[in-house]
Design a protein around this motif. Structure first.
Motif, mmCIF file in Angstrom:
data_model
loop_
_atom_site.group_PDB
_atom_site.id
_atom_site.type_symbol
_atom_site.label_atom_id
_atom_site.label_comp_id
_atom_site.label_asym_id
_atom_site.label_seq_id
_atom_site.Cartn_x
_atom_site.Cartn_y
_atom_site.Cartn_z
ATOM 1 N N ASP A 45 0.854 -1.184 0.000
ATOM 2 C CA ASP A 45 0.000 0.000 0.000
ATOM 3 C C ASP A 45 0.893 1.238 0.000
ATOM 4 O O ASP A 45 1.581 1.517 0.979
ATOM 5 N N ALA A 46 0.912 1.966 -1.117
ATOM 6 C CA ALA A 46 1.790 3.136 -1.256
ATOM 7 C C ALA A 46 0.974 4.419 -1.193
ATOM 8 O O ALA A 46 0.045 4.605 -1.975
ATOM 9 N N ARG A 47 1.356 5.298 -0.276
ATOM 10 C CA ARG A 47 0.656 6.570 -0.144
ATOM 11 C C ARG A 47 1.652 7.717 0.016
ATOM 12 O O ARG A 47 2.790 7.513 0.432
ATOM 13 N N GLY A 48 1.193 8.901 -0.337
ATOM 14 C CA GLY A 48 2.043 10.073 -0.228
ATOM 15 C C GLY A 48 1.238 11.296 0.160
ATOM 16 O O GLY A 48 0.043 11.386 -0.160
ATOM 17 N N ALA A 49 1.890 12.236 0.844
ATOM 18 C CA ALA A 49 1.216 13.457 1.281
ATOM 19 C C ALA A 49 1.232 14.536 0.210
ATOM 20 O O ALA A 49 0.589 15.571 0.363
ATOM 21 N N ASN A 50 1.990 14.303 -0.879
ATOM 22 C CA ASN A 50 2.067 15.263 -1.992
ATOM 23 C C ASN A 50 2.406 16.680 -1.525
ATOM 24 O O ASN A 50 1.831 17.663 -1.994
ATOM 25 N N GLY A 51 3.332 16.741 -0.570
ATOM 26 C CA GLY A 51 3.796 18.031 -0.084
ATOM 27 C C GLY A 51 2.925 18.671 0.983
ATOM 28 O O GLY A 51 3.269 19.734 1.493
ATOM 29 N N GLU A 52 1.812 18.046 1.332
ATOM 30 C CA GLU A 52 0.911 18.598 2.350
ATOM 31 C C GLU A 52 1.113 17.833 3.653
ATOM 32 O O GLU A 52 0.443 16.839 3.915
#
Length: 327
Positions: free
Chosen positions: A69-76
């Motif tokens: 499961d890959a997730r990112g905050a995208n700079g936030e």
């Protein structure tokens, strides 16, 4: 999430394995996740590919006995606590993180965590007790900012011997990066280099940093990489190009994207070693029992296209040091 199904997110797509399907497989399904301050480390990214290939070599195969499961905050960064809560609720076995904030919140949640890179000094930030005996739920890989900064500054001086003042850009809201900046500044001062401190906290602050450099021009730029500075990298590239300033970065992906040069850990090695730590946890080891490691392979990369655009002549002595040259 219902116990009858486990949902794996990869690059925004979901795949579901019912209990009946898993029951047909004699092996347990291990739940691995990753969290980045930027874009997710989805399976089509080079770092995730390295991680998952290393896992597969030890028998942990995506879609067979491994879910990812890959997730990112995208700079936030404000999104990170909720992402951590989601991981905690889903019952993942191990979380791989990049950067300090994801590791910090993962530690607070008690999730077994392996830091792949970019967290800063894990002892100084309080992520672990010591490199040899981390304690708690966090282990991983981290480099020595002072040593690397000394090398980066020496590379800048090999390119341009008259460098006397270096502007350092970093995210001053990120504890890991603030400590990295302090180590870099001390390394610069030991070399007799004047440091122009340009801490930023949000995208608009880059304009203030550029204005400060307009009023007090540096001889070069060193950018400390985190989610904020990386997301605004193109603005730094453009400013350096407009002012014909040499700049050095921490990771080679920034040079592939248009930066002049970089010196830092080989991220392929970092993710391979992160995979080895994940596997140890899968096999029953606790993060507190796995010593924190430092990279053993480093890469120097230079982009001759960018050098030409900056009007810089790259000396043969510098090219001879490069692990990779983009022409």
């Amino acid at each position: 999430m219902r116990r009858r199904e486990f949902i794996t997110l990869v690059g925004g797509a979901m795949a579901t394995w019912p209990v009946s399907a898993r029951a047909q497989n004699a092996e347990r399904t291990y739940r691995l996740a990753s969290l980045s301050g930027n874009a997710p480390l989805s399976v089509n990214t080079s770092n995730a590919t390295t991680l998952l290939n290393a896992m597969a070599q030890d028998g942990y195969v995506l879609g067979k006995n491994l879910a990812y499961d890959a997730r990112g905050a995208n700079g936030e960064s404000t999104k990170i606590p909720q992402l951590i809560d989601d991981f905690k609720a889903s019952g993942i076995d191990v979380l791989v993180t990049t950067g300090y904030p994801p590791a910090h919140f993962a530690k607070m949640a008690g999730i077994p965590t392996v830091i792949a890179f970019g967290s800063g000094d894990p002892v100084a930030t309080g992520l672990i007790n010591s490199l040899a005996q981390p304690g708690g739920t966090v282990t991983g890989i981290s480099d020595d900012a002072a040593l690397l900064s000394t090398k980066r500054l020496s590379l800048l001086r090999t390119l341009s011997p008259n460098i006397r003042k270096v502007a350092m850009l970093w995210n001053k809201d990120d504890l890991g990066m603030s400590l990295r900046y302090e180590a870099s500044a001390k390394a610069a001062q030991a070399l007799g280099v004047i440091v122009q401190a340009l801490g930023v906290q949000e995208p608009d602050d880059f304009n203030d940093a550029f204005t400060a450099m307009d009023h007090d021009p540096p001889d070069a730029i060193l950018m400390v990489s985190d989610s904020l500075t990386t997301l605004n990298r193109k603005r730094v590239f453009a400013y350096a190009a407009a002012k014909h300033l040499p700049a050095i970065y921490e990771y080679d992906f920034l040079v592939r994207d248009g930066g002049l040069m970089s010196y830092g850990p080989d991220l392929n090695e970092s993710f391979e070693r992160a995979a080895a730590m994940v596997i140890r946890i899968f096999k029953g080891a606790k993060p507190s029992e796995i010593p924190f490691e430092q990279p053993t392979r480093y890469r120097f990369m230079i982009n001759l296209k960018t050098a030409k655009a900056l009007g810089l002549d790259v000396p043969p002595s510098l090219l001879a040091l490069a692990d990779e040259v983009i022409e």
